[in-house]
Design a protein around this motif. Structure first.
Motif, PDB file in Angstrom:
ATOM      1  N   ASN B 313     -75.386  16.276 -13.195  1.00  0.00           N
ATOM      2  CA  ASN B 313     -73.938  16.061 -13.257  1.00  0.00           C
ATOM      3  C   ASN B 313     -73.421  16.090 -11.829  1.00  0.00           C
ATOM      4  N   SER B 314     -72.914  14.966 -11.347  1.00  0.00           N
ATOM      5  CA  SER B 314     -72.604  14.906  -9.918  1.00  0.00           C
ATOM      6  C   SER B 314     -71.345  14.097  -9.663  1.00  0.00           C
ATOM      7  N   ASP B 315     -70.596  14.538  -8.683  1.00  0.00           N
ATOM      8  CA  ASP B 315     -69.358  13.846  -8.336  1.00  0.00           C
ATOM      9  C   ASP B 315     -69.139  13.901  -6.837  1.00  0.00           C
ATOM     10  N   LEU B 316     -68.679  12.783  -6.261  1.00  0.00           N
ATOM     11  CA  LEU B 316     -68.530  12.683  -4.811  1.00  0.00           C
ATOM     12  C   LEU B 316     -67.205  11.995  -4.500  1.00  0.00           C
ATOM     13  N   ARG B 317     -66.356  12.654  -3.717  1.00  0.00           N
ATOM     14  CA  ARG B 317     -65.024  12.107  -3.409  1.00  0.00           C
ATOM     15  C   ARG B 317     -64.726  12.250  -1.921  1.00  0.00           C
ATOM     16  N   ASP B 318     -64.015  11.270  -1.429  1.00  0.00           N
ATOM     17  CA  ASP B 318     -63.448  11.404  -0.087  1.00  0.00           C
ATOM     18  C   ASP B 318     -62.077  10.762  -0.099  1.00  0.00           C
ATOM     19  N   ASN B 319     -61.071  11.513   0.306  1.00  0.00           N
ATOM     20  CA  ASN B 319     -59.728  10.959   0.411  1.00  0.00           C
ATOM     21  C   ASN B 319     -59.287  11.003   1.861  1.00  0.00           C
ATOM     22  N   ALA B 320     -58.723   9.887   2.300  1.00  0.00           N
ATOM     23  CA  ALA B 320     -58.347   9.798   3.716  1.00  0.00           C
ATOM     24  C   ALA B 320     -56.852   9.538   3.851  1.00  0.00           C
ATOM     25  N   LEU B 321     -56.285  10.165   4.863  1.00  0.00           N
ATOM     26  CA  LEU B 321     -54.857  10.013   5.149  1.00  0.00           C
ATOM     27  C   LEU B 321     -54.717   9.428   6.549  1.00  0.00           C
ATOM     28  N   HIS B 322     -53.942   8.358   6.647  1.00  0.00           N
ATOM     29  CA  HIS B 322     -53.771   7.669   7.934  1.00  0.00           C
ATOM     30  C   HIS B 322     -52.394   7.986   8.494  1.00  0.00           C
TER      31      HIS B 322
END
Lengths: 262, 404
Positions: B313-322
């Motif tokens: 069970n795996s989850d990968l996130r990246d959120n970027a703010l400019h």
């Protein structure tokens, strides 16, 4: 000093379209004014314009408060002058807790130019005490203060948070944009009681209540009722005008206005 | 403070390339296997080309001028029965038997010119050993410092957590602003055995002109082992960190958090891989990137589910703010699945700051700059607020606030 909010011949465009077409309106210090009007009449435009939202372009007119032309001020300067807008659609800000935000906002109000902000900041204990009192006043659990600003809030919680902010920031003039919308009758009562308690504690505060329906006015008694239609104030009267609108709707006024116009 | 003074100063890498490594090694008293490793690594370093990493700016970078030196500035731990927290040189003299099968797994996992140079020249670092059934409450604090422009350090963190143990290790990378480039090639080998738990924090807050290019590897070889890893990239000029959590043990579990803040001309790259090998392993990767000025942040992440890793069970996130129009970020969340009974998700978002949020905060009296700062801090707080060590949390918050 006269602390009325005076709006003179206010014209406002949104995306190039004129929405407010010459508003003249004075909200008196310590009084409750209601603005009623059908959808699309320009109620929210008036609210956002008073708060200084950049999307709303003032093409003509003036707004005076405490000796200053409000339209020359940045949104945060308006707030520090004592103007407060309770949003119809409050904005969520993830990661910013209600308590931290309120403390920062209060400190921004207390800040003085050229003085170390640490000197003017509200002492933590005093802030906590005030927050606890205001939460109780609004029947809100203390855990509320630890949540992120409007993040995952129900409609009723968002409106209560707006009132909590008003209670904490103690403005001298509050504009409340459809604070009743989206509330069931219990939530409406809680919010209205909150506004009334604040007003009781601070009788000098002026309030401009913007609403579509009369039902909020069953709980908060206005001194003056204004009717906004197609970007203009077309009627003014006492509380009885609200009841008349509730009973007869807006069409009869529209006919009369068009009748006068033609 | 460790006894670094016993070690001889090394010539610059360029000089070593002519004079050879043998003279340096001759003065050492190290286990023979380690000397062999150094010779092999040095050969590999000489044979290898510079790596081609599309998103890592190594133009004008040359190894030649860097002079290897010592990186440990501080080890802070009051001590606990059976727990070893030692500088590497002392540990190699005293307990090489506890180190030999673990030391260098991060270098082997990512063979390239940088990790090879580390393997040949590293001199110091910290060895942490937690015996079976021992729970260490006090965080073990390590500070690595780049002392000056032109210096190269090769700090090596080695952590072995024996079955049913628990430990928190914090490594911080610091330096002043430097007038010329300096180089840190870090390596971290972390071994987590059955039902052990490691919390690992790695905070990079170098000053200007530091290069931070290395490899960190967590081997979750124990069943039901747990890793909680928080990494922060705040400083330096170029960072390129290749990182892996190897979920080998059945039921092993990883929580991986990162914050990457690139402004000015910073180019900060994270390349995390979470590799599922055992049965019923779980992974969660959650990174936040903020870019401003001409900063460039990269999240090049991968979930790799190996054949036979059923129940993953795996989850990968990246959120970027400019925050600035010239700032850039690349988010490349990847997914490679070679097993069939798995749950895996990945995603990324990027975008400018929401002006409605800023207006909302300003409408309550916060000046624009403060409103912006609050929105940015909010964006990364989901990661930063989980730093369990108060002074470090406050330092990270201050460092970020200073960048906004």
């Amino acid at each position: 000093m006269n602390n009325d909010l005076v709006i003179k011949n206010l014209h406002v465009e949104v995306d190039g379209q004129e929405i407010l077409k010459g508003i003249d309106l004075t909200v008196e210090q310590g009084k409750i004014h209601a603005i009623m009007g059908p959808n699309g009449s320009g109620k929210s435009t008036l609210a956002y314009t008073l708060a200084g939202h950049p999307r709303y372009e003032v093409t003509e007119g003036e707004v005076w408060y405490k000796g200053q032309n409000v339209l020359d001020l940045e949104p945060d300067e308006r707030a520090r002058l004592g103007l407060f807008l309770a949003f119809q659609y409050p904005v969520a800000v993830a990661g910013v807790s209600v308590a931290n935000f309120l403390r920062a906002a209060i400190n921004a109000h207390r800040a003085e130019e050229g003085v170390d902000p640490r000197k003017t900041a509200i002492p933590v204990a005093e802030f906590r005490k005030k927050l606890r009192e205001r939460l109780q006043l609004l029947n809100m659990d203390e855990s509320f203060a630890r949540r992120y600003l409007n993040e995952g809030f129900s409609g009723g919680e968002k409106k209560r948070l707006e009132i909590l902010q008003m209670a904490m920031l103690e403005p001298s003039m509050a504009v409340m944009d459809e604070t009743d919308s989206g509330l069931d009758i219990d939530a409406l009562r809680i919010v209205a009681n909150g506004i009334n308690s604040i007003k009781e504690q601070r009788p000098e505060m002026g309030i401009l209540l913007i609403t579509h329906y009369q039902r909020l006015l069953n709980y908060i008694k206005p001194d003056v009722v204004h009717v906004l239609m197609d970007g203009r104030i077309v009627r003014e009267g006492g509380p009885e005008l609200a009841l008349e609108l509730e009973e007869k709707g807006y069409d009869w006024i529209r006919e009369e206005v068009i009748g006068h116009a033609s | 403070m460790p006894a670094n003074q016993e070690l001889p100063q090394l010539p610059a890498v360029g000089e070593l390339l002519t004079s050879g490594l043998d003279k340096v090694l001759a003065g050492r008293t190290e286990p023979a296997w380690l000397t062999d490793n150094r010779r092999n690594a040095w050969k590999a370093f000489q044979a290898m080309e510079m790596p081609f990493w599309r998103r890592t700016n190594l133009r004008q970078f040359s190894f030649d001028l860097f002079r290897p030196t010592f990186g440990i500035a501080e080890i802070r731990f009051t001590g606990q029965e059976g727990v070893i927290v030692r500088d590497m040189q002392s540990a190699l003299r005293e307990r090489p038997d506890l180190m030999d099968d673990a030391l260098g797994v991060s270098l082997d996992a990512r063979p390239n010119k940088f990790t090879a140079l580390h393997g040949a020249l590293w001199q110091d670092g910290v060895f942490v050993y937690v015996p079976k059934n021992v729970v260490v409450e006090e965080p073990i604090r390590i500070v690595y410092r780049l002392p000056e422009a032109g210096a190269a350090i090769f700090p090596h963190t080695l952590v072995v957590a024996e079955p049913n143990s628990s430990v928190t290790v914090v490594e911080e990378f610091v330096s002043d602003d430097l007038s010329d480039p300096a180089l840190c090639i870090p390596a971290a080998d972390i071994i987590v055995n059955d039902n052990a738990e490691v919390r690992f924090l790695s905070v990079q807050s170098f000053g200007r002109n530091a290069f931070h290019i290395g490899s960190q590897f967590v081997s979750m070889r124990g069943k039901d082992s747990r890793i909680w890893w928080l990494t922060a990239a705040l400083g330096g000029r170029v960072q390129h960190l290749e990182m892996e959590i190897y979920l080998g043990g059945n039921g092993s579990h990883a929580d991986w958090l990162g914050v990457n803040y690139a402004n000015e001309q910073q180019n900060l790259v994270y390349a995390p891989i979470i590799r599922h090998v055992g049965l019923h392993t779980e992974g969660s990767v959650n990174f936040r990137s903020v870019v401003d000025d001409e900063g460039y942040a990269v999240f090049d992440g991968l979930i790799k589910i190996e054949k036979g890793a059923q129940g993953t069970n795996s989850d990968l996130r990246d959120n970027a703010l400019h925050l600035g129009p010239k700032a850039r970020s690349d988010s490349i969340p990847g997914l490679e699945i070679d097993a069939n009974d798995v749950k895996a998700g990945h995603g990324s978002t990027s975008g400018p700051i929401d002006p409605e949020q800023v207006f909302y905060l300003r409408s309550r009296g916060l000046p624009e700059a403060e409103a912006l700062r609050m929105v940015v801090m909010g964006f990364i707080s989901e990661v930063v607020d989980q730093i369990p060590v108060e002074d470090l949390h406050d330092r990270v918050v201050d460092l970020i606030a200073a960048k906004i």
